[in-house]
Scaffold this motif. Structure first.
Motif, mmCIF file in Angstrom:
data_model
loop_
_atom_site.group_PDB
_atom_site.id
_atom_site.type_symbol
_atom_site.label_atom_id
_atom_site.label_comp_id
_atom_site.label_asym_id
_atom_site.label_seq_id
_atom_site.Cartn_x
_atom_site.Cartn_y
_atom_site.Cartn_z
ATOM 1 N N ILE A 1 16.666 5.015 -8.471
ATOM 2 C CA ILE A 1 15.307 4.967 -7.945
ATOM 3 C C ILE A 1 15.021 3.583 -7.382
ATOM 4 O O ILE A 1 15.285 2.569 -8.022
ATOM 5 C CB ILE A 1 14.273 5.285 -9.040
ATOM 6 N N ARG A 2 14.490 3.551 -6.160
ATOM 7 C CA ARG A 2 13.938 2.325 -5.592
ATOM 8 C C ARG A 2 12.430 2.526 -5.456
ATOM 9 O O ARG A 2 11.968 3.559 -4.953
ATOM 10 C CB ARG A 2 14.542 2.036 -4.220
ATOM 11 N N THR A 3 11.669 1.550 -5.917
ATOM 12 C CA THR A 3 10.215 1.678 -5.903
ATOM 13 C C THR A 3 9.616 0.768 -4.840
ATOM 14 O O THR A 3 10.053 -0.366 -4.642
ATOM 15 C CB THR A 3 9.617 1.324 -7.271
ATOM 16 N N THR A 4 8.600 1.281 -4.163
ATOM 17 C CA THR A 4 7.927 0.537 -3.108
ATOM 18 C C THR A 4 6.425 0.517 -3.386
ATOM 19 O O THR A 4 5.819 1.571 -3.610
ATOM 20 C CB THR A 4 8.185 1.178 -1.734
ATOM 21 N N LEU A 5 5.841 -0.667 -3.369
ATOM 22 C CA LEU A 5 4.407 -0.817 -3.566
ATOM 23 C C LEU A 5 3.687 -0.546 -2.245
ATOM 24 O O LEU A 5 3.848 -1.285 -1.273
ATOM 25 C CB LEU A 5 4.093 -2.235 -4.051
ATOM 26 N N LEU A 6 2.892 0.507 -2.225
ATOM 27 C CA LEU A 6 2.124 0.892 -1.036
ATOM 28 C C LEU A 6 0.635 0.846 -1.358
ATOM 29 O O LEU A 6 -0.119 1.779 -1.126
ATOM 30 C CB LEU A 6 2.549 2.292 -0.560
ATOM 31 N N ALA A 7 0.197 -0.258 -1.925
ATOM 32 C CA ALA A 7 -1.232 -0.383 -2.243
ATOM 33 C C ALA A 7 -2.073 -0.358 -0.978
ATOM 34 O O ALA A 7 -3.216 0.123 -0.986
ATOM 35 C CB ALA A 7 -1.474 -1.667 -3.035
ATOM 36 N N ALA A 8 -1.544 -0.860 0.137
ATOM 37 C CA ALA A 8 -2.254 -0.845 1.415
ATOM 38 C C ALA A 8 -2.009 0.477 2.129
ATOM 39 O O ALA A 8 -1.465 0.548 3.234
ATOM 40 C CB ALA A 8 -1.813 -2.015 2.276
ATOM 41 N N LEU B 1 -7.613 -8.056 -2.561
ATOM 42 C CA LEU B 1 -7.147 -7.562 -3.858
ATOM 43 C C LEU B 1 -5.651 -7.267 -3.824
ATOM 44 O O LEU B 1 -4.903 -7.639 -4.741
ATOM 45 C CB LEU B 1 -7.921 -6.297 -4.232
ATOM 46 N N VAL B 2 -5.191 -6.608 -2.769
ATOM 47 C CA VAL B 2 -3.772 -6.278 -2.650
ATOM 48 C C VAL B 2 -2.925 -7.542 -2.656
ATOM 49 O O VAL B 2 -1.919 -7.640 -3.376
ATOM 50 C CB VAL B 2 -3.523 -5.450 -1.373
ATOM 51 N N CYS B 3 -3.332 -8.522 -1.854
ATOM 52 C CA CYS B 3 -2.519 -9.732 -1.689
ATOM 53 C C CYS B 3 -2.607 -10.670 -2.882
ATOM 54 O O CYS B 3 -1.607 -11.294 -3.260
ATOM 55 C CB CYS B 3 -2.954 -10.478 -0.430
ATOM 56 N N ASP B 4 -3.800 -10.793 -3.464
ATOM 57 C CA ASP B 4 -4.020 -11.801 -4.501
ATOM 58 C C ASP B 4 -3.723 -11.311 -5.909
ATOM 59 O O ASP B 4 -3.412 -12.127 -6.797
ATOM 60 C CB ASP B 4 -5.465 -12.303 -4.452
ATOM 61 N N ARG B 5 -3.795 -9.982 -6.126
ATOM 62 C CA ARG B 5 -3.620 -9.487 -7.491
ATOM 63 C C ARG B 5 -2.533 -8.414 -7.616
ATOM 64 O O ARG B 5 -1.666 -8.504 -8.486
ATOM 65 C CB ARG B 5 -4.954 -8.932 -8.016
ATOM 66 N N ILE B 6 -2.569 -7.404 -6.746
ATOM 67 C CA ILE B 6 -1.667 -6.273 -6.961
ATOM 68 C C ILE B 6 -0.219 -6.647 -6.648
ATOM 69 O O ILE B 6 0.683 -6.371 -7.453
ATOM 70 C CB ILE B 6 -2.122 -5.041 -6.141
ATOM 71 N N ILE B 7 0.027 -7.264 -5.506
ATOM 72 C CA ILE B 7 1.410 -7.654 -5.182
ATOM 73 C C ILE B 7 1.959 -8.643 -6.206
ATOM 74 O O ILE B 7 3.076 -8.447 -6.717
ATOM 75 C CB ILE B 7 1.495 -8.215 -3.750
ATOM 76 N N PRO B 8 1.217 -9.709 -6.575
ATOM 77 C CA PRO B 8 1.765 -10.609 -7.596
ATOM 78 C C PRO B 8 2.057 -9.925 -8.929
ATOM 79 O O PRO B 8 3.080 -10.202 -9.562
ATOM 80 C CB PRO B 8 0.657 -11.666 -7.748
ATOM 81 N N ARG C 1 -1.149 -9.855 6.713
ATOM 82 C CA ARG C 1 -1.504 -10.532 5.455
ATOM 83 C C ARG C 1 -0.737 -9.932 4.278
ATOM 84 O O ARG C 1 -0.260 -10.664 3.399
ATOM 85 C CB ARG C 1 -3.010 -10.422 5.212
ATOM 86 N N VAL C 2 -0.628 -8.614 4.258
ATOM 87 C CA VAL C 2 0.128 -7.954 3.184
ATOM 88 C C VAL C 2 1.589 -8.391 3.222
ATOM 89 O O VAL C 2 2.193 -8.712 2.187
ATOM 90 C CB VAL C 2 0.007 -6.422 3.315
ATOM 91 N N PHE C 3 2.172 -8.409 4.409
ATOM 92 C CA PHE C 3 3.579 -8.811 4.539
ATOM 93 C C PHE C 3 3.784 -10.258 4.116
ATOM 94 O O PHE C 3 4.788 -10.591 3.479
ATOM 95 C CB PHE C 3 4.034 -8.621 5.984
ATOM 96 N N ALA C 4 2.852 -11.123 4.480
ATOM 97 C CA ALA C 4 2.984 -12.531 4.094
ATOM 98 C C ALA C 4 2.935 -12.679 2.575
ATOM 99 O O ALA C 4 3.688 -13.471 1.992
ATOM 100 C CB ALA C 4 1.882 -13.360 4.756
ATOM 101 N N ALA C 5 2.058 -11.912 1.925
ATOM 102 C CA ALA C 5 1.989 -11.955 0.462
ATOM 103 C C ALA C 5 3.274 -11.440 -0.158
ATOM 104 O O ALA C 5 3.793 -12.006 -1.130
ATOM 105 C CB ALA C 5 0.792 -11.134 -0.028
#
Length: 416
Positions: free
Chosen positions: A176-183, A200-207, A234-238
């Motif tokens: 299994i490979r998991t991908t975060l798709l919060a956006a 929220l995605v960049c500052d909390r969920i991705i970290p 912005r999401v990609f940069a995070a």
């Protein structure tokens, strides 16, 4: 040879799917009457059975004489949304009565309805529902599967979904490979504040996902009903700051330049791509970004705009194929059916389609060095099929010719 092999598989033809010239230039990397040897879960030797070194077969080597058929690499489903709660059969009815996907989404249906059901389900319930969708994929020879989040849309529920996805890989014989798709979409609590949600995605969920080791990549939905290119950037940069590669849902309903943006970040893949233009194709080719085509969503949404297959071929962009298993636009749990649809709807050749669920799908997950082809040194994931030629996997509809799956060198029970 200093030690004997753990097992030998011989007596079948093989579609190695290795890049480069092959027998008759057929695109399958054909090896007639081949043999594969396994040591410590990896392919140790592959070649014509007549050239099999005899000194590698010891008293404890399991020798499997197959007596015909074909062997391919284990199949790879490189774009799924397998973990979710509820279902959206009623939206299927609405679309058949004239509502568009965008109209349903803007009326509060679509992704948001699945978000509500996913938030209500605990991890045990999500695992139970997801396992039902996983079983038919396993039965068709899938040995590697990507699972995206994207139906939680807050910190706790995104991490919950990723944990369930990881657990499926612990309780079932597959990678299994998991991908975060919060956006993926705006949650109701951020209805009028897309930039606030991206914060929220960049500052909390991705970290948090990166710190917990729950995500192998980060994805986003760059579209008029999703997020703008600036927000996606912005999401990609995070993701980049936290050492995670990126992927993108791009150019599905319109051309916002998402594929080129993804390529500028060295994305593993850009997916859907019906509205992709030549500039985007060129950017993907330069970056080595894989084009993941999703015929199930094309079919369910009754789309008419085809992905630019000829442009992708002309510029040498690798093409992968996936189920896009999700509750709204591709409720599909058959990767073999996607082979057929890739050929009939998108006009891929059977060899291109099979490469799309093996070699190129592995590249789309950053696993090209480990799986996706039958080559010495790679993980011993392969499938034995009762077929006369590999094109049969795309030609037959509704008939599963699988005989045996080997995962990490281990033969698996037929039921898995």
């Amino acid at each position: 040879m200093s030690e004997s092999w753990d097992s030998v598989w011989r007596g079948a033809d093989m579609a190695t799917m290795a890049a480069g010239p092959s027998e008759a230039g057929d695109g399958f990397g054909t090896l007639r009457d081949g043999a594969i040897t396994i040591r410590d879960g990896r392919i140790d030797w592959i070649g014509p059975a007549a050239a099999l070194p005899a000194d590698g077969i010891g008293p404890h080597t399991a020798v499997h004489d197959l007596g015909g058929g074909w062997i391919t690499p284990g199949l790879i489903d490189c774009h799924t949304h397998l973990v979710y709660g509820g279902d959206r059969a009623h939206e299927f009815e609405l679309r058949l009565n004239g509502a568009s996907y965008e109209e349903i989404a803007r009326a509060g249906g679509g992704i948001r309805s699945t978000v509500a059901a996913t938030r209500q389900a605990d991890e045990a319930e999500l695992a139970r529902l997801s396992e039902k969708r996983l079983r038919p994929l396993l039965a068709e020879g899938v040995t590697t599967l990507e699972i995206k989040s994207g139906y939680g849309l807050d910190l706790d529920n995104e991490l919950k979904s990723l944990r369930v996805a990881r657990r499926l890989g612990e309780t079932h014989p597959l990678r299994i490979r998991t991908t975060l798709l919060a956006a993926h979409a705006l949650p109701p609590e951020y209805q009028d504040d897309a930039d606030g949600y991206i914060d929220l995605v960049c500052d909390r969920i991705i970290p948090a996902a990166a710190e917990a080791g729950l995500a192998d990549a980060v994805d986003a939905f760059c579209e008029g009903i999703g997020f703008t290119p600036a927000q996606t950037k912005r999401v990609f940069a995070a993701a980049q700051r936290h050492g995670l590669p990126v992927k993108l849902h791009a150019e599905q309903l319109s051309n916002l330049g998402g594929a080129a943006l993804a390529a500028s970040f060295g994305a593993l893949s850009a997916d859907h791509l019906e509205y992709l233009d030549e500039a985007g194709v060129q950017a993907m080719a330069t970056a080595g970004t894989v084009a993941v085509l999703l015929p199930g969503a094309f079919y369910v949404l009754r789309e008419t705009k085809l992905p630019p297959i000829d442009l992708l071929r002309r510029h040498g962009v690798p093409i992968a194929i996936s189920t896009d298993c999700n509750p709204g636009t591709s409720p599909v749990t058959s990767l073999l059916l996607m082979l057929s649809m890739a050929c009939t709807l998108f006009r891929l050749t059977p060899a291109e389609a099979l490469a799309g669920v093996t070699r190129n799908a592995a590249r789309a997950l950053g696993l090209g060095a480990h799986c996706g082809t039958l080559e010495a040194g790679k993980t011993a994931d392969f499938v034995v099929w009762d077929i006369d030629r590999p094109a049969s996997l795309a030609y037959q509809v509704g008939l599963n010719p699988l005989r045996q799956v080997v995962f990490g060198g281990r033969p698996l029970p037929a039921s898995r």
